[in-house]
Motif scaffolding. Structure first.
Motif, PDB file in Angstrom:
ATOM      1  N   THR A   1     -23.610  30.384  47.719  1.00 33.95           N
ATOM      2  CA  THR A   1     -24.770  30.860  48.478  1.00 33.95           C
ATOM      3  C   THR A   1     -25.696  31.669  47.579  1.00 33.95           C
ATOM      4  O   THR A   1     -26.917  31.515  47.603  1.00 33.95           O
ATOM      5  CB  THR A   1     -24.303  31.742  49.665  1.00 33.95           C
ATOM      6  OG1 THR A   1     -23.329  31.022  50.402  1.00 33.95           O
ATOM      7  CG2 THR A   1     -25.453  32.105  50.579  1.00 33.95           C
TER       8      THR A   1
ATOM      9  N   ARG B   1     -27.701  29.456  45.301  1.00 32.29           N
ATOM     10  CA  ARG B   1     -28.796  28.790  46.023  1.00 32.29           C
ATOM     11  C   ARG B   1     -29.969  29.743  46.223  1.00 32.29           C
ATOM     12  O   ARG B   1     -31.131  29.366  46.086  1.00 32.29           O
ATOM     13  CB  ARG B   1     -28.307  28.256  47.372  1.00 32.29           C
ATOM     14  CG  ARG B   1     -27.530  26.940  47.252  1.00 32.29           C
ATOM     15  CD  ARG B   1     -26.866  26.560  48.556  1.00 32.29           C
ATOM     16  NE  ARG B   1     -27.826  26.373  49.645  1.00 32.29           N
ATOM     17  CZ  ARG B   1     -27.497  26.373  50.943  1.00 32.29           C
ATOM     18  NH1 ARG B   1     -26.246  26.560  51.305  1.00 32.29           N
ATOM     19  NH2 ARG B   1     -28.408  26.187  51.871  1.00 32.29           N
TER      20      ARG B   1
ATOM     21  N   ASP C   1     -28.967  33.516  55.578  1.00 30.87           N
ATOM     22  CA  ASP C   1     -29.203  32.851  56.865  1.00 30.87           C
ATOM     23  C   ASP C   1     -28.396  33.497  57.998  1.00 30.87           C
ATOM     24  O   ASP C   1     -28.896  33.656  59.107  1.00 30.87           O
ATOM     25  CB  ASP C   1     -28.828  31.352  56.771  1.00 30.87           C
ATOM     26  CG  ASP C   1     -29.816  30.568  55.901  1.00 30.87           C
ATOM     27  OD1 ASP C   1     -30.915  31.095  55.632  1.00 30.87           O
ATOM     28  OD2 ASP C   1     -29.486  29.444  55.492  1.00 30.87           O
TER      29      ASP C   1
ATOM     30  N   GLU D   1     -30.830  31.652  51.260  1.00 26.66           N
ATOM     31  CA  GLU D   1     -30.269  30.499  50.514  1.00 26.66           C
ATOM     32  C   GLU D   1     -30.899  29.178  50.944  1.00 26.66           C
ATOM     33  O   GLU D   1     -30.790  28.174  50.238  1.00 26.66           O
ATOM     34  CB  GLU D   1     -28.751  30.468  50.642  1.00 26.66           C
ATOM     35  CG  GLU D   1     -28.188  30.133  52.005  1.00 26.66           C
ATOM     36  CD  GLU D   1     -27.961  31.344  52.900  1.00 26.66           C
ATOM     37  OE1 GLU D   1     -27.086  31.237  53.774  1.00 26.66           O
ATOM     38  OE2 GLU D   1     -28.634  32.374  52.725  1.00 26.66           O
ATOM     39  N   SER D   2     -31.580  29.162  52.102  1.00 32.41           N
ATOM     40  CA  SER D   2     -32.251  27.922  52.537  1.00 32.41           C
ATOM     41  C   SER D   2     -33.624  27.772  51.892  1.00 32.41           C
ATOM     42  O   SER D   2     -34.283  26.758  52.086  1.00 32.41           O
ATOM     43  CB  SER D   2     -32.417  27.911  54.059  1.00 32.41           C
ATOM     44  OG  SER D   2     -31.144  27.855  54.650  1.00 32.41           O
TER      45      SER D   2
END
Length: 208
Positions: free
Chosen positions: A32, A35, A179, A203-204
């Protein structure tokens, strides 16, 4: 004294910090984190050329360490610099230039801070401020989405952002979160004195 709205923000904050500690020790954390740092690097590659001074934070209590990515960004041009916040007694933040390896002093909250009396590290007004979130939420009004940060409850960032935004309407306030930290309206609703984030980074990716 915390503002009481819905569940006590104090209890919510404690729960979220406990969850973050568990998350940081868990299996998916490294992936995570990678990312999120990749998303930060995308932001720096795209928006970083128009920025000269980025304020970073010194990670405490399982906050993500984004310093290496920012140090790399700053080294790419002599025009660029990094800054760290210094908490004033009146609960506003000042930002001073920071270079990797500088001697720092612990604040009353135990956060390493720059010394305001170091003549070789001037006070600067950052173009972009990275702010870690304990939790975050979003609200949509007139078709426009805003992102909000739940912090540690001191109100430093809200006071500081209100002042900085008056002087620099182009200031980018970048919230850093995961998130899973997203809160719904039953858990927490931003108050009128809360300053919105310009961008939320998880992380998105980047949420603007």
């Amino acid at each position: 004294m915390d503002d009481m709205h819905g569940n006590s923000p104090k209890t919510l904050r404690q729960d979220l910090l406990k969850q973050r500690k568990e998350f940081a020790a868990g299996q998916t954390y490294a992936q995570t984190k990678d990312r999120l740092i990749a998303a930060l690097n995308q932001f720096l590659a795209k928006d970083g050329n128009s920025l000269q001074a980025i304020a970073v934070y010194w990670p405490i209590q399982d906050e993500l360490d984004l310093r290496p990515a920012l140090i790399t960004w700053a080294k790419q041009s002599p025009e660029r610099c990094l800054a760290l916040p210094y908490a004033r007694p009146d609960k506003h933040l000042d930002f001073y230039e920071w270079q990797d390896g500088d001697a720092l002093i612990p604040s009353q909250h135990g956060v390493p801070e720059p010394s305001p009396s170091n003549p070789s590290r001037p006070a600067i007004a950052p173009d972009c401020i990275l702010i870690p979130c304990v939790g975050w939420s979003s609200s949509t009004k007139n078709g426009k989405t805003h992102y909000w940060r739940l912090g540690y409850g001191g109100g430093y960032f809200d006071r500081t952002l209100a002042t900085l935004r008056k002087n620099n309407p182009k200031l980018i306030c970048l919230g850093i979160g995961f998130d899973w930290q997203k809160l719904n309206d039953l858990q927490w609703v931003a108050q009128t004195h809360d300053e919105p984030l310009d961008i939320l980074l998880t992380e998105s990716g980047l949420l603007r």
